[in-house]
Design a protein around this motif. Structure first.
Motif, PDB file in Angstrom:
ATOM      1  N   GLU A  42       0.951  -8.105 -54.425  1.00 33.00           N
ATOM      2  CA  GLU A  42       0.725  -9.266 -53.569  1.00 33.00           C
ATOM      3  C   GLU A  42       2.048  -9.957 -53.313  1.00 33.00           C
ATOM      4  O   GLU A  42       2.852 -10.140 -54.227  1.00 33.00           O
ATOM      5  CB  GLU A  42      -0.266 -10.218 -54.227  1.00 33.00           C
ATOM      6  N   GLU A  44       3.670 -13.453 -51.671  1.00 34.76           N
ATOM      7  CA  GLU A  44       3.437 -14.798 -51.157  1.00 34.76           C
ATOM      8  C   GLU A  44       4.559 -15.166 -50.189  1.00 34.76           C
ATOM      9  O   GLU A  44       5.732 -15.049 -50.513  1.00 34.76           O
ATOM     10  CB  GLU A  44       3.369 -15.807 -52.304  1.00 34.76           C
ATOM     11  N   ARG A  51      -3.680 -14.325 -43.968  1.00 33.36           N
ATOM     12  CA  ARG A  51      -3.837 -13.329 -45.019  1.00 33.36           C
ATOM     13  C   ARG A  51      -3.974 -11.962 -44.342  1.00 33.36           C
ATOM     14  O   ARG A  51      -4.661 -11.839 -43.334  1.00 33.36           O
ATOM     15  CB  ARG A  51      -5.071 -13.609 -45.882  1.00 33.36           C
ATOM     16  N   ILE A 774      -0.971  -6.876 -50.318  1.00 29.47           N
ATOM     17  CA  ILE A 774      -1.601  -8.072 -49.770  1.00 29.47           C
ATOM     18  C   ILE A 774      -0.520  -9.077 -49.414  1.00 29.47           C
ATOM     19  O   ILE A 774       0.344  -9.404 -50.236  1.00 29.47           O
ATOM     20  CB  ILE A 774      -2.589  -8.696 -50.788  1.00 29.47           C
ATOM     21  N   GLU A 776       0.025 -12.828 -48.516  1.00 35.25           N
ATOM     22  CA  GLU A 776      -0.698 -14.069 -48.721  1.00 35.25           C
ATOM     23  C   GLU A 776       0.100 -15.231 -48.149  1.00 35.25           C
ATOM     24  O   GLU A 776       1.268 -15.431 -48.501  1.00 35.25           O
ATOM     25  CB  GLU A 776      -0.934 -14.296 -50.218  1.00 35.25           C
ATOM     26  N   ASN A 780      -3.331 -20.330 -48.101  1.00 32.08           N
ATOM     27  CA  ASN A 780      -4.341 -19.729 -48.981  1.00 32.08           C
ATOM     28  C   ASN A 780      -4.034 -19.950 -50.456  1.00 32.08           C
ATOM     29  O   ASN A 780      -4.727 -19.418 -51.306  1.00 32.08           O
ATOM     30  CB  ASN A 780      -4.443 -18.229 -48.696  1.00 32.08           C
ATOM     31  N   ARG A 781      -2.974 -20.685 -50.745  1.00 30.55           N
ATOM     32  CA  ARG A 781      -2.616 -20.892 -52.153  1.00 30.55           C
ATOM     33  C   ARG A 781      -2.972 -22.304 -52.612  1.00 30.55           C
ATOM     34  O   ARG A 781      -3.032 -23.232 -51.822  1.00 30.55           O
ATOM     35  CB  ARG A 781      -1.115 -20.657 -52.352  1.00 30.55           C
TER      36      ARG A 781
END
Length: 781
Positions: A42, A44, A51, A774, A776, A780-781
């Motif tokens: 993932e 960030e 996403r 992914i 992100e 979305n955090r």
């Protein structure tokens, strides 16, 4: 592509210096390793508000999912930058005339050409023409590219060059639209040849040398279909300057241009009862591949196929409603125009080219109302009177109305034949043959682009209206085939001057007719076909040769039994290729004298016309007192070829092997550079030659038979089950030489293997062997 030669020259000395300055090969290896793309886990990203999931399957095809279309395009940009950023960077620099910033003065000629042609300005026009929907896709894509750049150097080449990648901009994506257009648009070669040969040949010789499209050559659209579709349109006469002038060649066929194959059949000619479509675009081979295979799971439809790194668009592929494949039309859409300087109004602008390691170069660009004035310091203008006249470039490539990017985006979202055709309105260059097959059973063919209409003096007076370009749906014969052959005959109301291939289209049509009901397997077999129609047509005349040496007689015995199959096994492909090369030299080197090398490439139709009698006078060597027949000249050429082969490969022809010498060479800009070149270069044996369906061009000007041009992609679309469609490209998906996916597809491509890109799974149900990354966003955090 067209820029590979620049880097091989530039980097030879440069890399040695830079490697010597590095702290050691261990440091280089560490930097190489650290630039490999992340494919799992993932990430960030502060610059991302959505996403997305990037799932690479076992072939490294990227299946991209997102919460919105913008998220998908962002992830595509991130993925392209992770795998192919150096390729993207070189392409934008080529179009924008900025290679010298990276490679120094040896790239100056290429930069000057791009600036003079007006590519940077054309890129800005493309950007301005984007619709809101396409601009949204481009902006999201650009943000994804830059998000990857912010996390570190994405390509190992920058370590060697001691350079840092620069951020990506929307104008860079627009520039990529011009990259293929510049490579594929036709017209410049013909004009330069015409100007040069007028001093070397008589009008009759010129007409023979620049062979007209033959009466036996098939057209893509048949007269009965053309008459039904265009019969009400008044015929437009062929301009006299092209049709009657002693050096005109309305339908020339030099047989050395980029080519591609495509064919489509309707359900009446398939096992499944639904259409099948095949497409294999032929381009310069390189590492990495020009294409990056993707599945974009968009809100209204999945789009699957070949994307071009640097853009968010799938150029060749399919969606839920249909599939499409392109080939080059060969239409003449570029002219070199000579004018008296006093007869045109000229303006000037100054461009500054920044040169790494040297002084900036101030380039004065002159413009006319017809187009830019070509500077003989940077363009090959042999045969033109550059001392007293100006040579102006008239081209559709830089037309300010360019809407190709938007059209490609619309094609991706098309919902059927009518929607597909309408999507291409606004396409300018390169002109393409567009084959289509729909899930509703429709098959169709369309052209898109600006096709000039010329007056009696050859000046452009306008363009063929979009609705009157060659186009047909559901033709009477149930099939449409293109091998870069002439698109339509006299039944079409507009002239179609250009350069056309001859030998692949008859082979396609013959193979289509041999099988009553086609399948994926039969289409794949056709794409891999290495029987040369050219070889078959000249075989009887070749074996009438009268060689004088034992090796020549031995070769003649071998070739008498040959059927024209240029497979990788056995000596026949090598003997034939060396023989035709030597015969070409024997036939026209004496007439062209010191200019011969400039025109030394395959001229198959001309050679056939010489051997079969229509132009047999060329067999005579004008430098000797005797008059040689074609049998004598062909025999001497066979002796010459066999002697050369024996020196290089041994005296026993039975031990020779076409595939051992005829290898696809996927060169990288660093190919040939000491210490690192082998990391980047991929080679694999292939059959065929420049005349076979499985195209494999080699250079007549080289001492070997390395293949530099071939099928950049093979695709076969099954409209009964689009997920069963098959794809292959080479050498691999990744642009990183230390990735196992850098070259893993090369041997499979050469063997005719292919794979599916299915749309019946999600990230949660990804097949075994897949790797999921992914992306992100901050929201979305």
């Amino acid at each position: 592509m067209v820029i590979k030669w620049i880097f091989r020259v530039v980097l030879g000395a440069l890399v040695l210096v830079l490697l010597a300055a590095a702290t050691g090969t261990g440091w280089v290896a560490w930097r190489f390793q650290s630039s490999r793309p992340q494919q799992t886990g993932e990430v960030e990203l502060e610059a991302f508000n959505g996403r997305a999931w990037v799932v690479r399957d076992e072939n490294a095809t990227a299946h991209i999912f997102g919460d919105s279309d913008e998220d998908v395009y962002f992830a595509l940009g991130y993925t392209h930058a992770s795998e192919r950023f150096f390729q993207m960077d070189l392409a934008r620099r080529f179009v924008q005339g900025r290679l010298s910033e990276l490679f120094g003065e040896r790239a100056l000629r290429a930069d000057a050409q791009a600036r003079i042609k007006g590519f940077p300005q054309a890129s800005q026009a493309i950007l301005a023409n984007l619709s809101n929907e396409s601009r949204s896709a481009v902006d999201a894509y650009v943000a994804g590219v830059n998000a990857r750049l912010e996390s570190g150097t994405p390509a190992p080449e920058y370590t060697i060059l001691r350079a840092a990648p620069q951020p990506w901009q929307a104008a860079d994506t627009a520039a990529l639209t011009l990259y293929l257009a510049d490579s594929l648009a036709a017209g410049t070669t013909e004009d330069v040849e015409r100007a040069s040969l007028r001093e070397l040949l008589t009008p009759e010789q010129f007409s023979q040398f620049r062979s007209q499209y033959p009466a036996w050559g098939p057209t893509t659209l048949k007269d009965e279909d053309v008459s039904a579709a265009f019969g009400d349109i008044q015929q437009v006469p062929l301009p006299a300057i092209i049709h009657e002038a002693p050096f005109g060649d309305a339908l020339s066929q030099p047989d050395n241009l980029p080519g591609s194959n495509a064919w489509v059949v309707d359900g009446s000619r398939t096992v499944s009862g639904s259409p099948l479509l095949a497409n294999d675009p032929h381009l310069s081979l390189g590492a990495p591949s020009i294409w990056y295979m993707v599945r974009l799971e968009l809100e209204d439809t999945p789009v699957v196929g070949a994307s071009t790194p640097g853009t968010p668009f799938v150029i060749l592929g399919r969606n839920a409603y249909g599939a499409w494949g392109f080939t080059n039309t060969g239409f003449d859409v570029i002219d070199y125009v000579e004018r008296d300087p006093a007869s045109v109004t000229l303006t000037e602008r100054t461009e500054t080219i920044r040169v790494k390691g040297g002084d900036d170069v101030e380039l004065v660009v002159r413009e006319s109302d017809l187009g830019p004035v070509l500077d003989p310091a940077y363009f090959s203008l042999d045969g033109f009177d550059t001392a007293n006249r100006v040579v102006i470039l008239r081209s559709t490539v830089t037309d300010p109305g360019n809407d190709v990017a938007d059209a490609t985006h619309r094609i991706m979202h098309s919902t059927g034949w009518d929607s597909f055709v309408e999507a291409t309105r606004g396409w300018t260059a390169p002109m393409q043959n567009m084959h289509y097959a729909g899930v509703d059973g429709t098959i169709g063919y369309s052209t898109a682009g600006l096709l000039p209409i010329r007056n009696e003096t050859g000046d452009w007076t306008g363009f063929v209206p979009f609705d009157e370009l060659p186009r047909i749906a559901n033709p009477q014969g149930g099939s449409i085939a293109s091998g870069n052959n002439l698109v339509a005959g006299d039944a079409y109301p507009y002239p179609l001057p250009g350069s056309y291939g001859v030998y692949r289209a008859p082979r396609i049509e013959a193979l289509l007719d041999e099988t009553p009901s086609h399948s994926l397997a039969s289409f794949n077999a056709m794409q891999m076909d290495v029987t040369s129609e050219f070889a078959r047509r000249i075989h009887a005349d070749l074996i009438s040769a009268t060689p004088e040496t034992d090796l020549g007689l031995e070769a003649l015995s071998i070739m008498e039994r040959w059927t024209g199959d240029l497979s990788v096994d056995g000596p026949e492909g090598l003997i034939f290729s060396a023989w035709v090369k030597a015969l070409s030299h024997a036939i026209y080197a004496d007439e062209l004298g010191g200019e011969f090398e400039r025109f030394f490439f395959p001229r198959r139709l001309f050679l056939e016309n010489v051997l079969t009698g229509d132009a047999s006078s060329w067999c005579d060597n004008v430098e000797t007192e005797s008059r040689e027949s074609c049998a004598v000249t062909a025999g001497l050429a066979l002796d010459t070829a066999m002697n050369e082969l024996a020196v290089l490969y041994g005296p026993d022809p039975s031990l020779w092997n076409w595939g051992e010498l005829h290898q696809a060479s996927f060169d990288h800009p660093l190919t040939g550079v000491p210490l690192v070149g082998d990391w980047f270069t991929v080679r694999t044996p292939v059959g065929g030659d420049g005349s076979t369906l499985n195209v494999a061009h080699f250079s007549y000007r080289s001492d070997d038979y390395s293949v530099y041009h071939g099928p950049s992609l093979r695709a076969v679309y099954d409209l009964s089950d689009l997920d069963a469609s098959r794809f292959i490209h080479a050498p691999g998906q990744s642009g990183h030489p230390w990735s196992r996916h850098y070259s893993d597809l090369a041997e499979r491509w050469a063997a005719g293997d292919s794979y599916e890109i299915r749309t019946d799974w999600t990230p949660d149900t990804a097949p075994d062997g897949s790797r999921t990354l992914i992306l992100e966003g901050s929201r979305n955090r």
